[in-house]
Design an enzyme around this catalytic site. Structure first.
Site, PDB file in Angstrom:
ATOM      1  N   LYS A  52       9.720  13.761  19.385  1.00 42.22           N
ATOM      2  CA  LYS A  52       8.809  12.630  19.621  1.00 42.22           C
ATOM      3  C   LYS A  52       7.589  13.094  20.412  1.00 42.22           C
ATOM      4  O   LYS A  52       6.456  12.727  20.097  1.00 42.22           O
ATOM      5  CB  LYS A  52       9.560  11.499  20.344  1.00 42.22           C
ATOM      6  CG  LYS A  52      10.563  10.806  19.405  1.00 42.22           C
ATOM      7  CD  LYS A  52      11.537   9.883  20.120  1.00 42.22           C
ATOM      8  CE  LYS A  52      12.606   9.427  19.108  1.00 42.22           C
ATOM      9  NZ  LYS A  52      13.658   8.602  19.711  1.00 42.22           N
ATOM     10  N   GLN A  96      15.480   6.756  25.453  1.00 37.50           N
ATOM     11  CA  GLN A  96      16.327   7.404  24.445  1.00 37.50           C
ATOM     12  C   GLN A  96      17.788   6.958  24.603  1.00 37.50           C
ATOM     13  O   GLN A  96      18.348   7.043  25.687  1.00 37.50           O
ATOM     14  CB  GLN A  96      16.210   8.934  24.579  1.00 37.50           C
ATOM     15  CG  GLN A  96      16.921   9.707  23.499  1.00 37.50           C
ATOM     16  CD  GLN A  96      16.327   9.483  22.106  1.00 37.50           C
ATOM     17  OE1 GLN A  96      15.111   9.456  21.918  1.00 37.50           O
ATOM     18  NE2 GLN A  96      17.193   9.298  21.118  1.00 37.50           N
ATOM     19  N   ASP A 119      10.290   0.738  20.025  1.00 35.98           N
ATOM     20  CA  ASP A 119      11.507   0.945  19.222  1.00 35.98           C
ATOM     21  C   ASP A 119      11.893  -0.320  18.446  1.00 35.98           C
ATOM     22  O   ASP A 119      12.717  -0.266  17.532  1.00 35.98           O
ATOM     23  CB  ASP A 119      12.683   1.324  20.140  1.00 35.98           C
ATOM     24  CG  ASP A 119      12.929   2.820  20.182  1.00 35.98           C
ATOM     25  OD1 ASP A 119      12.590   3.497  19.191  1.00 35.98           O
ATOM     26  OD2 ASP A 119      13.467   3.311  21.195  1.00 35.98           O
TER      27      ASP A 119
END
Ligand code: NAP
Length: 281
Positions: A52, A96, A119
């Site tokens: 990422k 994460q 997200d």
């Protein structure tokens, strides 16, 4: 033999478009920034976080890395998120998953401002998707819509069968396909007659989480097969939820693993980050 849907190429195209957009915004003095939080040092998470950050650097998005020790408390994590929520220079916040077991993931997801929830996991964004309002959408299903559209595959009116009902793949996938006017069937571990249902699909999206589970007996001749699964087999080779060779001989289009759905997830994360800046800063 099926035509391959090249996720590597399509994601590269999206990243190129974003890079150009970010450069134009930067010329107007608008810099995009993603905060990436990792708690602990799970090796798979470290790889995902690294990818990422690399994608951010390529596109021109600044990434702020927060690498917190395994023993970080929920309170400490929530207070970092609150600080990032208030920080006007940060446009996206990514925490994460999975988190260590002593931290409640739902509470962490809910703590991220919905305007920075790149997200697409916050209940407000999930709710927006359900009622057809604008909001951030989970990156993997959003990436699959891009794969289909950019491969000029008709969705409207088609029967789409999704295997899997997880919050991050199956459920948002079903809602997105509904939004695109597909007729949608969602299957799961209690579904009876799975093979027959799958065989009626024009578009079969497999997110079952079991290596090489879906073979030719599940696939209608000429169907489009999207394989979300990602596993390492006994030879340490990457494979999906679908038996690729068998499926490719029945399908009209298919995504490979690797190089299908996987690269799209990060491309859509970058897309959401740029959107967050454009919409809310
Ligand atoms: P998950 O949370 O484990 O969900 C699996 C789903 O499959 C569940 O809904 C489960 O049903 C269903 N299922 C399990 N066994 C079944 C069976 N025998 N028949 C029918 N349905 C069955 O997995 P996930 O997070 O959605 O991920 C799915 C796969 O995609 C995994 O391999 C994951 O690694 C991969 N993935 C890839 C990406 C990417 O970027 N490429 C992103 C996310 C996930 P129940 O609900 O009844 O248990």
């Amino acid at each position: 033999m099926a035509e391959i849907i090249d996720g590597k190429q399509i994601s590269a195209q999206i990243k190129e478009e974003l890079k150009q957009e970010v450069a134009e915004l930067s010329a107007q003095g608008r810099e995009c920034c993603l905060a990436v939080i990792q708690v602990g040092n799970d090796p798979a998470s470290t790889v995902y976080v690294g990818n990422k950050k690399k994608a951010c650097a390529y596109i021109g998005i600044t990434s702020q890395a927060y690498e917190l020790p395994e023993e970080t408390t929920e309170e400490e994590l929530l207070s970092l998120i609150e600080k990032l929520n208030q920080d006007k220079t940060v446009h996206g916040i990514l925490c994460q998953l999975p988190l260590p077991v002593h931290i409640n993931e739902d509470r962490v997801i809910a703590a991220i401002s919905p305007k920075k929830d790149v997200d697409g996991f916050h209940p407000q964004n999930v709710g927006a998707l359900v009622i057809g309002q604008k909001g951030f959408v989970s990156c993997t299903p959003a990436g699959i819509i891009q794969l289909l559209k950019r491969s000029r595959i008709e969705i409207s009116g088609k029967h789409c069968v999704i295997i899997g009902r997880s919050n991050i793949v199956g459920k948002p996938m079903a809602l997105l396909m509904l939004r695109e006017n597909a007729t949608v069937t969602v299957c799961h571990s209690r579904t009876e007659g799975l093979a027959d249902i799958c065989k009626s699909a024009d578009i079969l999206i497999v997110a079952i989480g079991k290596p090489r589970y879906i073979g030719a007996e599940y696939i209608k001749e000429g169907a489009v097969v999207i394989d979300v699964g990602i596993h390492r087999d006994e030879n340490n080779k990457l494979c999906g939820d679908v038996k690729y060779e068998e499926a490719a001989s029945a399908a009209s289009f298919i995504t490979p693993v690797p190089g299908g759905v996987g690269p799209m997830t990060i491309a859509m994360l970058m897309h959401n980050c740029v959107e967050a800046m454009k919409l809310y800063s």
